[in-house]
Write an enzyme that holds these catalytic residues in place. Sequence first.
Site, PDB file in Angstrom:
ATOM      1  N   CYS A   1      40.039  31.648 -19.396  1.00  0.00           N
ATOM      2  CA  CYS A   1      41.817  31.467 -19.679  1.00  0.00           C
ATOM      3  C   CYS A   1      42.224  30.782 -18.735  1.00  0.00           C
ATOM      4  O   CYS A   1      41.829  30.541 -17.523  1.00  0.00           O
ATOM      5  CB  CYS A   1      42.212  33.143 -19.742  1.00  0.00           C
ATOM      6  SG  CYS A   1      43.697  33.173 -20.073  1.00  0.00           S
TER       7      CYS A   1
ATOM      8  N   HIS B   1      39.544  38.104 -19.115  1.00  0.00           N
ATOM      9  CA  HIS B   1      39.898  38.999 -18.102  1.00  0.00           C
ATOM     10  C   HIS B   1      40.714  40.113 -18.715  1.00  0.00           C
ATOM     11  O   HIS B   1      41.453  39.982 -19.772  1.00  0.00           O
ATOM     12  CB  HIS B   1      40.529  38.445 -17.165  1.00  0.00           C
ATOM     13  CG  HIS B   1      41.984  37.563 -17.672  1.00  0.00           C
ATOM     14  ND1 HIS B   1      42.987  38.057 -17.321  1.00  0.00           N
ATOM     15  CD2 HIS B   1      42.043  36.590 -18.213  1.00  0.00           C
ATOM     16  CE1 HIS B   1      44.062  37.362 -17.737  1.00  0.00           C
ATOM     17  NE2 HIS B   1      43.479  36.487 -18.489  1.00  0.00           N
TER      18      HIS B   1
ATOM     19  N   ARG C   1      45.407  33.040 -11.979  1.00  0.00           N
ATOM     20  CA  ARG C   1      44.933  34.036 -11.056  1.00  0.00           C
ATOM     21  C   ARG C   1      43.375  33.921 -10.713  1.00  0.00           C
ATOM     22  O   ARG C   1      42.731  34.502 -10.152  1.00  0.00           O
ATOM     23  CB  ARG C   1      45.386  35.424 -11.088  1.00  0.00           C
ATOM     24  CG  ARG C   1      46.749  35.712 -10.808  1.00  0.00           C
ATOM     25  CD  ARG C   1      47.257  37.122 -11.677  1.00  0.00           C
ATOM     26  NE  ARG C   1      47.137  36.951 -12.942  1.00  0.00           N
ATOM     27  CZ  ARG C   1      47.561  37.928 -14.147  1.00  0.00           C
ATOM     28  NH1 ARG C   1      48.026  39.320 -13.379  1.00  0.00           N
ATOM     29  NH2 ARG C   1      47.182  37.832 -15.204  1.00  0.00           N
TER      30      ARG C   1
ATOM     31  N   ASP D   1      44.926  31.500 -17.103  1.00  0.00           N
ATOM     32  CA  ASP D   1      45.387  32.333 -16.185  1.00  0.00           C
ATOM     33  C   ASP D   1      45.353  31.782 -14.782  1.00  0.00           C
ATOM     34  O   ASP D   1      44.398  31.783 -14.073  1.00  0.00           O
ATOM     35  CB  ASP D   1      44.922  33.676 -16.270  1.00  0.00           C
ATOM     36  CG  ASP D   1      45.836  34.457 -15.563  1.00  0.00           C
ATOM     37  OD1 ASP D   1      46.528  35.723 -16.202  1.00  0.00           O
ATOM     38  OD2 ASP D   1      45.813  34.512 -14.272  1.00  0.00           O
TER      39      ASP D   1
ATOM     40  N   CYS E   1      44.702  40.313 -20.002  1.00  0.00           N
ATOM     41  CA  CYS E   1      45.264  38.869 -20.246  1.00  0.00           C
ATOM     42  C   CYS E   1      46.523  38.765 -20.950  1.00  0.00           C
ATOM     43  O   CYS E   1      46.714  39.419 -22.219  1.00  0.00           O
ATOM     44  CB  CYS E   1      43.878  38.396 -21.623  1.00  0.00           C
ATOM     45  SG  CYS E   1      44.580  36.543 -21.617  1.00  0.00           S
TER      46      CYS E   1
HETATM   47 CO    CO Z   1      44.310  35.358 -19.907  1.00  0.00          CO
END
Ligand code: CO
Length: 217
Positions: free
Chosen positions: A42, A98, A46, A44, A101
């Site tokens: 992803c 994750h 983080r 993302d 998400c």
């Molecule tokens: Co995500």
Amino acid sequence: MKDIETLLEQNKVWANRIVKEDPQFFEKLADLQNPDFLWIGCSDSRITPTEGLGLLPGEMFVHRNIANLVIYSDMNCLSVIQFAVDVLKVEHIIVCGHYGCGGVKAAYENSRFGLIDNWLRHIQDLIQKYRPYLNAIPEPTKRFDKLCEINIIEQVINAGETTIVQEAWGRGQKLMVHGWIYTIADGIYRDLGVTLDSMQSLDDLRIKMFDEIKNAS
Ligand code: CO
């Protein structure tokens, strides 16, 4: 908020630190890209897979998109898989999602953000497919966690269904597709135990997921 110039200053500090530890590091790296792993994860912010897994630059080929989807008509993702499998000869494809998400959540809650809603439609198709199974989980947080897991498993299956992976298996090339999930709250990756290494394992996983839906209906 961090200034854009700060990034370039930090980069110099980082490069200097690496060279201090290993003076030939970047010269060696420039000569060779030889990763054993392809990461499909992803977008993302983080999640920092290379760092989190203790890998150095050059050790993992990376593709990321929102909600780590493997879509048959996505030339970007398919090209990355093809180059990684046929040219770089990676032995492992890790599809990693994750918990929590945002992409999966937006699909689950039917939120409206614009163009991205069409991309997330793929997850809404999964919600339809797994509706009885998901509805059997009374606790909303657990149901959402399960949806994040299902999304990863379905993307593992999608990767296994590509011509690229199947042709690699057909010619006897060693190639495994793994499904992992990351917990942002503790920084730990977990194996979902859905690894594919052959057409047989792909069929078995398909049947297993089909049975889970059927048993919940
Ligand atoms: Co995500």
